[in-house]
Structure formats: structure tokens, C-alpha cells
Design an enzyme around this catalytic site. Structure first.
Site, PDB file in Angstrom:
ATOM      1  N   TYR A  32      -2.525  -0.058  -0.179  1.00 12.46           N
ATOM      2  CA  TYR A  32      -3.037  -0.709  -1.388  1.00 12.46           C
ATOM      3  C   TYR A  32      -3.946  -1.870  -1.037  1.00 12.46           C
ATOM      4  O   TYR A  32      -4.023  -2.288   0.123  1.00 12.46           O
ATOM      5  CB  TYR A  32      -1.877  -1.175  -2.279  1.00 12.46           C
ATOM      6  CG  TYR A  32      -1.170  -2.430  -1.771  1.00 12.46           C
ATOM      7  CD1 TYR A  32      -0.285  -2.375  -0.696  1.00 12.46           C
ATOM      8  CD2 TYR A  32      -1.413  -3.673  -2.358  1.00 12.46           C
ATOM      9  CE1 TYR A  32       0.350  -3.517  -0.234  1.00 12.46           C
ATOM     10  CE2 TYR A  32      -0.775  -4.818  -1.891  1.00 12.46           C
ATOM     11  CZ  TYR A  32       0.109  -4.736  -0.832  1.00 12.46           C
ATOM     12  OH  TYR A  32       0.720  -5.873  -0.362  1.00 12.46           O
ATOM     13  N   ARG A  51     -11.050  -2.755   4.803  1.00 12.32           N
ATOM     14  CA  ARG A  51      -9.664  -2.787   5.303  1.00 12.32           C
ATOM     15  C   ARG A  51      -8.886  -1.568   4.780  1.00 12.32           C
ATOM     16  O   ARG A  51      -8.075  -0.986   5.503  1.00 12.32           O
ATOM     17  CB  ARG A  51      -8.968  -4.090   4.876  1.00 12.32           C
ATOM     18  CG  ARG A  51      -7.551  -4.196   5.424  1.00 12.32           C
ATOM     19  CD  ARG A  51      -6.930  -5.557   5.210  1.00 12.32           C
ATOM     20  NE  ARG A  51      -6.723  -5.869   3.807  1.00 12.32           N
ATOM     21  CZ  ARG A  51      -6.326  -7.042   3.345  1.00 12.32           C
ATOM     22  NH1 ARG A  51      -6.094  -8.042   4.184  1.00 12.32           N
ATOM     23  NH2 ARG A  51      -6.161  -7.249   2.063  1.00 12.32           N
ATOM     24  N   ARG A  99       9.038  17.437  -1.756  1.00 11.86           N
ATOM     25  CA  ARG A  99       9.556  16.403  -0.860  1.00 11.86           C
ATOM     26  C   ARG A  99       9.877  16.940   0.524  1.00 11.86           C
ATOM     27  O   ARG A  99      10.692  17.843   0.688  1.00 11.86           O
ATOM     28  CB  ARG A  99      10.802  15.753  -1.468  1.00 11.86           C
ATOM     29  CG  ARG A  99      11.281  14.550  -0.672  1.00 11.86           C
ATOM     30  CD  ARG A  99      12.444  13.840  -1.352  1.00 11.86           C
ATOM     31  NE  ARG A  99      12.784  12.621  -0.624  1.00 11.86           N
ATOM     32  CZ  ARG A  99      13.536  12.594   0.464  1.00 11.86           C
ATOM     33  NH1 ARG A  99      14.021  13.714   0.961  1.00 11.86           N
ATOM     34  NH2 ARG A  99      13.782  11.444   1.077  1.00 11.86           N
ATOM     35  N   HIS A 101       9.493  15.030   4.680  1.00 15.73           N
ATOM     36  CA  HIS A 101       8.959  13.838   5.356  1.00 15.73           C
ATOM     37  C   HIS A 101       7.604  14.077   6.013  1.00 15.73           C
ATOM     38  O   HIS A 101       6.721  13.254   5.920  1.00 15.73           O
ATOM     39  CB  HIS A 101       9.956  13.321   6.402  1.00 15.73           C
ATOM     40  CG  HIS A 101      11.153  12.642   5.797  1.00 15.73           C
ATOM     41  ND1 HIS A 101      12.015  13.291   4.960  1.00 15.73           N
ATOM     42  CD2 HIS A 101      11.610  11.378   5.913  1.00 15.73           C
ATOM     43  CE1 HIS A 101      12.964  12.453   4.572  1.00 15.73           C
ATOM     44  NE2 HIS A 101      12.749  11.276   5.134  1.00 15.73           N
ATOM     45  N   LYS A 146      -1.633  -2.367   5.356  1.00 16.29           N
ATOM     46  CA  LYS A 146      -1.266  -2.829   4.010  1.00 16.29           C
ATOM     47  C   LYS A 146      -0.531  -1.695   3.300  1.00 16.29           C
ATOM     48  O   LYS A 146      -1.061  -1.025   2.409  1.00 16.29           O
ATOM     49  CB  LYS A 146      -2.511  -3.291   3.246  1.00 16.29           C
ATOM     50  CG  LYS A 146      -2.190  -4.331   2.174  1.00 16.29           C
ATOM     51  CD  LYS A 146      -3.400  -5.127   1.786  1.00 16.29           C
ATOM     52  CE  LYS A 146      -3.222  -5.954   0.520  1.00 16.29           C
ATOM     53  NZ  LYS A 146      -2.187  -6.968   0.563  1.00 16.29           N
ATOM     54  N   GLU A 178       3.767 -14.663   9.589  1.00 19.33           N
ATOM     55  CA  GLU A 178       2.971 -14.869   8.376  1.00 19.33           C
ATOM     56  C   GLU A 178       3.914 -15.136   7.217  1.00 19.33           C
ATOM     57  O   GLU A 178       5.118 -15.281   7.416  1.00 19.33           O
ATOM     58  CB  GLU A 178       2.079 -13.658   8.114  1.00 19.33           C
ATOM     59  CG  GLU A 178       2.849 -12.364   7.883  1.00 19.33           C
ATOM     60  CD  GLU A 178       1.960 -11.170   7.533  1.00 19.33           C
ATOM     61  OE1 GLU A 178       0.827 -11.359   7.065  1.00 19.33           O
ATOM     62  OE2 GLU A 178       2.437 -10.034   7.709  1.00 19.33           O
ATOM     63  N   LEU A 202      -0.671  -9.045   8.679  1.00 19.32           N
ATOM     64  CA  LEU A 202      -1.797  -8.443   7.972  1.00 19.32           C
ATOM     65  C   LEU A 202      -2.985  -9.379   8.190  1.00 19.32           C
ATOM     66  O   LEU A 202      -2.864 -10.594   7.993  1.00 19.32           O
ATOM     67  CB  LEU A 202      -1.490  -8.331   6.476  1.00 19.32           C
ATOM     68  CG  LEU A 202      -2.635  -7.691   5.688  1.00 19.32           C
ATOM     69  CD1 LEU A 202      -2.659  -6.184   5.918  1.00 19.32           C
ATOM     70  CD2 LEU A 202      -2.521  -7.993   4.210  1.00 19.32           C
TER      71      LEU A 202
HETATM   72  N1  PDD Z   1      -0.791 -10.061  -0.410  1.00 19.18           N
HETATM   73  N2  PDD Z   1       0.061 -11.064   4.508  1.00 19.18           N
HETATM   74  C1  PDD Z   1       0.752 -10.297   3.649  1.00 19.18           C
HETATM   75  C2  PDD Z   1       2.066  -9.736   4.074  1.00 19.18           C
HETATM   76  C3  PDD Z   1       0.231 -10.047   2.362  1.00 19.18           C
HETATM   77  O1  PDD Z   1       0.902  -9.267   1.496  1.00 19.18           O
HETATM   78  C4  PDD Z   1      -1.009 -10.640   1.979  1.00 19.18           C
HETATM   79  C5  PDD Z   1      -1.637 -10.414   0.645  1.00 19.18           C
HETATM   80  C6  PDD Z   1      -1.690 -11.441   2.923  1.00 19.18           C
HETATM   81  C7  PDD Z   1      -3.009 -12.081   2.615  1.00 19.18           C
HETATM   82  O2  PDD Z   1      -4.030 -11.114   2.576  1.00 19.18           O
HETATM   83  P1  PDD Z   1      -5.336 -11.315   1.690  1.00 19.18           P
HETATM   84  O3  PDD Z   1      -5.911 -12.637   2.049  1.00 19.18           O
HETATM   85  O4  PDD Z   1      -6.199 -10.174   2.098  1.00 19.18           O
HETATM   86  O5  PDD Z   1      -4.911 -11.260   0.253  1.00 19.18           O
HETATM   87  C8  PDD Z   1      -1.121 -11.621   4.179  1.00 19.18           C
HETATM   88  C9  PDD Z   1      -1.374  -9.539  -1.621  1.00 19.18           C
HETATM   89  C10 PDD Z   1      -2.238 -10.471  -2.358  1.00 19.18           C
HETATM   90  C11 PDD Z   1      -0.273  -8.919  -2.463  1.00 19.18           C
HETATM   91  O6  PDD Z   1       0.500  -8.165  -1.895  1.00 19.18           O
HETATM   92  O7  PDD Z   1      -0.221  -9.157  -3.662  1.00 19.18           O
END
Ligand code: PDD
Length: 290
Positions: A32, A51, A99, A101, A146, A178, A202
Site C-alpha cells: 500500500y 516505492r 485459498r 499459500h 510497505k 523506526e 521503511l
Molecule cells: N506510515 N515507517 C513506517 C513503519 C510507516 O508505516 C511509515 C508511514 C513511515 C513513514 O513513511 P512516509 O514518510 O513515506 O509516510 C515509516 C503511513 C503514513 C501509514 O501507514 O499510514
């Protein structure tokens, strides 16, 4: 109006359907993005979509549309919903299949949905800073993807929320990685430090924008991980994300950071990011009600 996009079609939200065997729904088998919208325009859209393509490659997912087509569809969606300030959320899963895996047959087309949401800039948090909790990072080792699988992030965020904190700062042993939904940076003796972009984090678009701004404006920075102790003894700590922009963290695990108020480099980076947003999306309020 509440129009959403499902597999390239614009439909009313209450008419949108997800199959019970969609692999995103059953396995979290998908990816996403969240893109900020200011003045009806997307900020850093190409970076987010690049990305998305990278992440699709990492999970061997064939996206059903090109980035040019996605960008056009997202802009149409924003216009159909008359969105000015908010986000556009998009996700793609490995499609609908019985379904099992292992991947479905190659003729299974990936699902792709997007919707918009109104969301004001979090000016109160940006101005005053937020509190964070420290939570052990127990996620998998592909945090650069992501992924729709956010259980590890959700459990950490909930732990923080139950402690009255806005964010969970994750650490693997001594090393800070993070936030549960953001990247974390510290400032020590005028230098910004943030975890290097590897499998443990991320590589946030806001993080990348922030580092680029440091480069252009001669703010010293290093992409290097730091310890929990360095975090707690930093002069400043801030989080970056699409929705939070540059939000200062003024208290961690009950301990004040620096003076306990947003620091000068955090404030400078907020202003620089706001100028960059204004350059791409038109005027936004640069003056935060401080
Ligand atoms: N979250 N790290 C994680 C685990 C994240 O879920 C996000 C962003 C970031 C920052 O990434 P960016 O600057 O590209 O938004 C870092 C989004 C906003 C969310 O899940 O809603």
C-alpha cells in the site's frame, strides 16, 4: 461525495466490494501507499509510486496499472471527491483466488483500490510535540516493504496508545529502528541522525525529503542507527511521516528530551518541508501557531 476506485472503476463507496478470497483480505498479501494531498494536489506522488513499484518487485507482484495511469486515476479520485487537504490511500493485493499459500496462477490479476480521506495537517502536534513510548521491535526482517501485514506495527502502536503516547519508538535490542508508523531521527550537537535505509526500516518518503532538505540547506546529517541511550540523551527527537510531516517528540518513556520543547533544528526542518510542500502543491500555512 464518497467515490472510491476499485480495479480502475470509480464507484460509490457503499457499492465497492472485496471478495472474501481476496489475498489482501485473507493473507495481507499486498502492498500500500499513503500520499498527502494539499490544495487538491498530491505531494511527492512520483516518489510514492516509485516505492510502490519497488515493493511490488520485492514481493513478485505484477501491478495491474502503470504509474502514469495510477497517478491520473488518483488525481481524478481527488477531484471527484473535491478533496483539498487529506490523504489518498491505495493498495494492491495479489488478487482473488482459492485459498492457498503459494501464489495463484499467473492469470490472476492483482486487485487495486484507492480512496481519499479528509485529514487536516496535525498543526497542534507539529507545534507542541508529542510523547512516545519505547517498544521492542518484534516485526519481521523485511520492514523495507510497505506490506499490508501491519500486525507488529499495530500491536506496538496500541501499547503506546495505552500509555497515553502518540507513537511507539521501536528498538531491536539496543538499536532504535523506526516508529510504528513513522521514521525516527535524533539531533545531537547539531547533527541529524536517522537509521540507514535497510531491511529494518521503511525508507519513508518524508524521511528522504527531510534528508534532501538537510543536504540543500547545510544541516549536517548521517544515515546511521543510534542506540536507545543515544535517543534518550539526544538534544532533539522527531518523527517523520506522510501524515505527521516533521513532528517533534518531546518525551519518551516518561523522560523529557532536551528542554522538553520542540528543538530548533526540528522547527527549521518543519519550515523547510512546508516550503517544499508549498512549492509542489501551492500555498500552505508556513507559520505554525507557536
Ligand atoms: N506510515 N515507517 C513506517 C513503519 C510507516 O508505516 C511509515 C508511514 C513511515 C513513514 O513513511 P512516509 O514518510 O513515506 O509516510 C515509516 C503511513 C503514513 C501509514 O501507514 O499510514
Amino acid at each position: 461525495m464518497n467515490i472510491v476506485m476499485v480495479n480502475g472503476q470509480f464507484v460509490e463507496r457503499n457499492e465497492a466490494k472485496v471478495d472474501i478470497e481476496d489475498r489482501g483480505y485473507q493473507f495481507g498479501d499486498g502492498i500500500y501507499e499513503v500520499i498527502r494531498v494539499y490544495n487538491g494536489k498530491m505531494f511527492a506522488a512520483s516518489e510514492h509510486l516509485e516505492r510502490l513499484v519497488e515493493c511490488a518487485g520485492k514481493i513478485k507482484l505484477t501491478l495491474p496499472f502503470s504509474n502514469t495511469d495510477i497517478q491520473t486515476m488518483l488525481q481524478t479520485l481527488i477531484e471527484k471527491n473535491a478533496l483539498t487537504t487529506g490523504i489518498v490511500y491505495l493498495q494492491s493485493s495479489r488478487g482473488v483466488a482459492v485459498r492457498n499459500h503459494a501464489f495463484p496462477t499467473t492469470d490472476t490479476v492483482a486487485s487495486f483500490i484507492a480512496y481519499t480521506k479528509e485529514l487536516p495537517r496535525p498543526l497542534h502536534n507539529i507545534t507542541n510535540g508529542v510523547k512516545a513510548a519505547l517498544v521492542e521491535d518484534e516485526r519481521w526482517l523485511k520492514c523495507d516493504i510497505k506490506s499490508l501485514n501491519l500486525l507488529g506495527n499495530i500491536l506496538a502502536k496500541q501499547e503506546a496508545a495505552e500509555l497515553g503516547c502518540f507513537e511507539a519508538i521501536l528498538h531491536r535490542g539496543e538499536t532504535v529502528t523506526e516508529g510504528s508508523s513513522s521514521n525516527i531521527s535524533i539531533v545531537k550537537d547539531g547533527v541529524v541522525y536517522t537509521h540507514q535505509a535497510d531491511k529494518y526500516i521503511l525508507n519513508g518518503i518524508t524521511r528522504q525529503q527531510m534528508l534532501a532538505l538537510c543536504g540543500v540547506h547545510s544541516i549536517a546529517f548521517e544515515e546511521k542507527s543510534f542506540t536507545v541511550e543515544e535517543l534518550l540523551n539526544a538534544d532533539e527527537v522527531f518523527m517523520t511521516s506522510t501524515t505527521a510531516e516533521v513532528t517533534p517528540i518531546i518525551e519518551i518513556a516518561g523522560r523529557k528530551i532536551g528542554t522538553g520543547a520542540p528543538g530548533s533544528i526540528s522547527i527549521k526542518l518543519q519550515q523547510l518541508l512546508a516550503s517544499e510542500i508549498a512549492r509542489q502543491c501551492g500555498r500552505i500555512y508556513l507559520e505554525i501557531d507557536r
